[in-house]
Write an enzyme that holds these catalytic residues in place. Structure first.
Site, PDB file in Angstrom:
ATOM      1  N   LYS A   1       0.829  -1.212   0.000  1.00 20.78           N
ATOM      2  CA  LYS A   1       0.000   0.000   0.000  1.00 20.78           C
ATOM      3  C   LYS A   1       0.858   1.255   0.000  1.00 20.78           C
ATOM      4  O   LYS A   1       0.611   2.193  -0.763  1.00 20.78           O
ATOM      5  CB  LYS A   1      -0.894  -0.005   1.240  1.00 20.78           C
ATOM      6  CG  LYS A   1      -1.530   1.347   1.583  1.00 20.78           C
ATOM      7  CD  LYS A   1      -2.203   1.301   2.929  1.00 20.78           C
ATOM      8  CE  LYS A   1      -2.804   2.641   3.311  1.00 20.78           C
ATOM      9  NZ  LYS A   1      -1.791   3.604   3.813  1.00 20.78           N
TER      10      LYS A   1
ATOM     11  N   CYS B   1      -5.879   8.581   8.719  1.00 19.79           N
ATOM     12  CA  CYS B   1      -5.962   8.192  10.126  1.00 19.79           C
ATOM     13  C   CYS B   1      -5.572   9.355  11.027  1.00 19.79           C
ATOM     14  O   CYS B   1      -4.635  10.104  10.748  1.00 19.79           O
ATOM     15  CB  CYS B   1      -5.039   7.010  10.408  1.00 19.79           C
ATOM     16  SG  CYS B   1      -5.640   5.447   9.753  1.00 19.79           S
TER      17      CYS B   1
ATOM     18  N   ARG C   1       0.641  15.654  11.966  1.00 18.44           N
ATOM     19  CA  ARG C   1       1.530  15.180  10.899  1.00 18.44           C
ATOM     20  C   ARG C   1       1.623  16.299   9.865  1.00 18.44           C
ATOM     21  O   ARG C   1       1.084  16.204   8.767  1.00 18.44           O
ATOM     22  CB  ARG C   1       0.991  13.890  10.268  1.00 18.44           C
ATOM     23  CG  ARG C   1       1.024  12.710  11.206  1.00 18.44           C
ATOM     24  CD  ARG C   1       0.771  11.415  10.463  1.00 18.44           C
ATOM     25  NE  ARG C   1      -0.620  11.283  10.075  1.00 18.44           N
ATOM     26  CZ  ARG C   1      -1.089  10.242   9.369  1.00 18.44           C
ATOM     27  NH1 ARG C   1      -0.282   9.298   8.976  1.00 18.44           N
ATOM     28  NH2 ARG C   1      -2.367  10.171   9.064  1.00 18.44           N
ATOM     29  N   PRO C   2       2.292  17.404  10.235  1.00 31.40           N
ATOM     30  CA  PRO C   2       2.297  18.576   9.361  1.00 31.40           C
ATOM     31  C   PRO C   2       3.036  18.293   8.060  1.00 31.40           C
ATOM     32  O   PRO C   2       3.932  17.452   7.992  1.00 31.40           O
ATOM     33  CB  PRO C   2       3.041  19.627  10.203  1.00 31.40           C
ATOM     34  CG  PRO C   2       3.896  18.828  11.134  1.00 31.40           C
ATOM     35  CD  PRO C   2       3.097  17.603  11.447  1.00 31.40           C
TER      36      PRO C   2
ATOM     37  N   ASP D   1       4.753  20.621   6.635  1.00 39.72           N
ATOM     38  CA  ASP D   1       5.676  21.746   6.558  1.00 39.72           C
ATOM     39  C   ASP D   1       6.925  21.407   5.758  1.00 39.72           C
ATOM     40  O   ASP D   1       7.454  22.250   5.027  1.00 39.72           O
ATOM     41  CB  ASP D   1       6.100  22.201   7.967  1.00 39.72           C
ATOM     42  CG  ASP D   1       4.932  22.690   8.805  1.00 39.72           C
ATOM     43  OD1 ASP D   1       3.812  22.704   8.272  1.00 39.72           O
ATOM     44  OD2 ASP D   1       5.138  23.046   9.975  1.00 39.72           O
TER      45      ASP D   1
ATOM     46  N   ASP E   1       4.380   1.464  11.999  1.00 42.70           N
ATOM     47  CA  ASP E   1       3.167   0.804  11.510  1.00 42.70           C
ATOM     48  C   ASP E   1       2.978  -0.594  12.098  1.00 42.70           C
ATOM     49  O   ASP E   1       1.872  -1.145  12.030  1.00 42.70           O
ATOM     50  CB  ASP E   1       3.205   0.692   9.983  1.00 42.70           C
ATOM     51  CG  ASP E   1       2.788   1.987   9.299  1.00 42.70           C
ATOM     52  OD1 ASP E   1       2.242   2.860   9.990  1.00 42.70           O
ATOM     53  OD2 ASP E   1       3.010   2.114   8.090  1.00 42.70           O
TER      54      ASP E   1
ATOM     55  N   ARG F   1      -8.412   0.016   4.519  1.00 39.73           N
ATOM     56  CA  ARG F   1      -7.488   0.928   3.861  1.00 39.73           C
ATOM     57  C   ARG F   1      -6.145   0.259   3.586  1.00 39.73           C
ATOM     58  O   ARG F   1      -5.410   0.687   2.687  1.00 39.73           O
ATOM     59  CB  ARG F   1      -7.261   2.178   4.720  1.00 39.73           C
ATOM     60  CG  ARG F   1      -8.478   3.093   4.829  1.00 39.73           C
ATOM     61  CD  ARG F   1      -8.156   4.337   5.646  1.00 39.73           C
ATOM     62  NE  ARG F   1      -6.907   4.922   5.183  1.00 39.73           N
ATOM     63  CZ  ARG F   1      -5.847   5.134   5.960  1.00 39.73           C
ATOM     64  NH1 ARG F   1      -5.881   4.798   7.236  1.00 39.73           N
ATOM     65  NH2 ARG F   1      -4.763   5.679   5.460  1.00 39.73           N
TER      66      ARG F   1
END
Length: 417
Positions: free
Chosen positions: A22, A116, A121-122, A124, A306, A398
């Site tokens: 994925k 999720c 989790r920017p 930037d 993960d 997902r």
């Protein structure tokens, strides 16, 4: 809304082929629009996130067809450079299209991405790198507007953190350019190497993926390609954890053992016997696991974030205590409360969780709060006594192709209801 129902206590045995990755296929799908022709992706996993990515391509004007696990993408006519809110909110990886759209169209407009809820989790790092490469960016409360005023001539980008998404986005932005771009401190995950290999199969000139420096020598055009995605190391790790916790003898096919070496190390130390070959892994477990010295997540080649939740579920019935330290995402412990409903003895303080092994878990009604946390609940349900019902399984879909069917093939009493 469908649920997953599990009657626990069954040992697992048999063979299972792991689907394509994925986390590889999503940036590859985005990269397909860099080629003004046709791209064929083999071993494309049939996942909800993949279908969301296809819908984004269709919105941009591409033609997409999926037959089995072979995807065909025709990107000759890209007619749009923006992604609607509803598509952006379906998955976090939708931001991956930003670099590809700017490269192909010269401008782009996206809203803040979804996915999720794992805490901040920017993006930037993406924005900073794009600006350094000459992209004009205007940010509002809701949207990000990007414009490339001239041809990209490359540059030197040093990432403050080895972000997978930022590394991939820079590769997608600069694969077609007039200069050389060097990324220092890039992410080193196998999926980065896979994206490099995919782009190179189309005629790009990229080297260094998997090391401390990636060099992208821009090219003007890319050609049609047929490419096979690498196996999904997170899915492989999840099924290894299920076999470890339930006990049994399971062989996983279409696996790259080097991609999951940290997980193999943990499960071996927990008492499992694991045998590796070129493209398969076999695990033998009696289901009576031992606690391990400690698990701390880090960017690759460290222990993958993960897999933290699936491993925690597998080690919830050990002899002793295992300490988990989550360094990457503040929201990665949301599954803890659900495991506690099943009898797991877990004490959490900020980003540290102490898992004291218990003799048994009990079936319960639990909620999948995110993708990998949902997989952990499936593993716990397989290990537990009685019936477990998992709701909000859209998160699980997902990242896993029909997880209940694969586990049923291994002897689990599991179904979608």
């Amino acid at each position: 809304m469908k649920n997953i129902e599990i009657i626990g206590g069954k040992r697992l045995s048999g063979k299972l082929r792991i689907h394509g990755a994925k986390n590889s296929v999503l940036p590859i799908i985005a990269g397909a629009m860099l080629n003004s022709g046709k791209t064929v992706i083999k071993d494309c996993p049939n996942l909800s996130d993949v279908h969301s990515a296809f819908n984004i391509l269709r919105n941009l004007g591409c033609k997409v067809a999926l037959a089995g696990n072979v995807a065909e993408i025709d990107a000759e006519d890209v007619t749009c450079s923006s992604i609607p809110d509803d598509l952006m909110k379906e998955m976090r990886s939708s931001v991956m299209f930003l670099g590809a759209i700017i490269s192909r169209c010269g401008n782009a407009c996206i809203s803040c991405p979804g996915g999720c809820d794992l805490g901040p989790r920017p993006i930037d790092l993406h924005i900073k790198a794009f600006r350094e490469l000459g992209v004009e960016i205007e940010e509002t409360e809701k949207y990000i507007y990007c414009k490339k005023n001239s041809e990209l001539f490359g540059g030197n980008i040093c990432l403050d953190f080895p972000s997978v998404g930022a590394t991939e986005n820079i590769m997608l932005l600069t694969a077609k350019s007039d200069g050389v771009t060097i990324i220092d401190n890039p992410a080193k995950e196998p999926e980065i190497v896979d994206l490099q290999n995919f782009l190179n199969s189309m005629g790009a000139d990229i080297s260094g993926a998997g090391t401390d420096k990636i060099t992208i020598r821009g090219v003007r055009t890319l050609r049609d390609t047929i490419y096979t995605v690498i196996p999904d190391r997170i899915a492989a790790s999840t099924y290894l954890c299920a076999a470890a916790g339930c006990g049994g003898e399971v062989t996983l096919l279409n696996v790259v053992p080097q991609h999951i070496d940290k997980v193999i190390w943990v499960l071996r130390n927990a008492g499992c016997y694991i045998f590796e070959s070129e493209n398969a892994v076999k695990i033998i477990s009696d289901g009576k696991l031992k606690a391990v010295s400690g698990i701390e997540t880090h960017p690759h080649p460290g222990f993958p974030t993960d897999v933290q939740a699936p491993v925690m579920a597998a080690l919830s019935m050990t002899q002793g205590t295992t300490i988990f330290i989550e360094n990457l995402f503040k929201g990665r412990f949301r599954h803890v409360a659900e495991l506690q409903k099943m009898g797991a003895d877990i004490t959490r303080f900020n980003q540290v969780a102490a898992v004291r092994g218990v003799e048994r878990l009990s079936g319960a009604e639990v909620v999948a709060t995110d993708l990998r946390g949902g997989a952990a609940l499936v593993i716990a349900g397989l290990m537990a006594e009685g019936k477990t019902i998992i709701s909000d399984i859209l998160h699980i879909d997902r990242g896993y192709e029909h997880i209940e069917k694969d586990l049923a093939l291994l002897g689990a009493n599991i179904r979608r209801v």
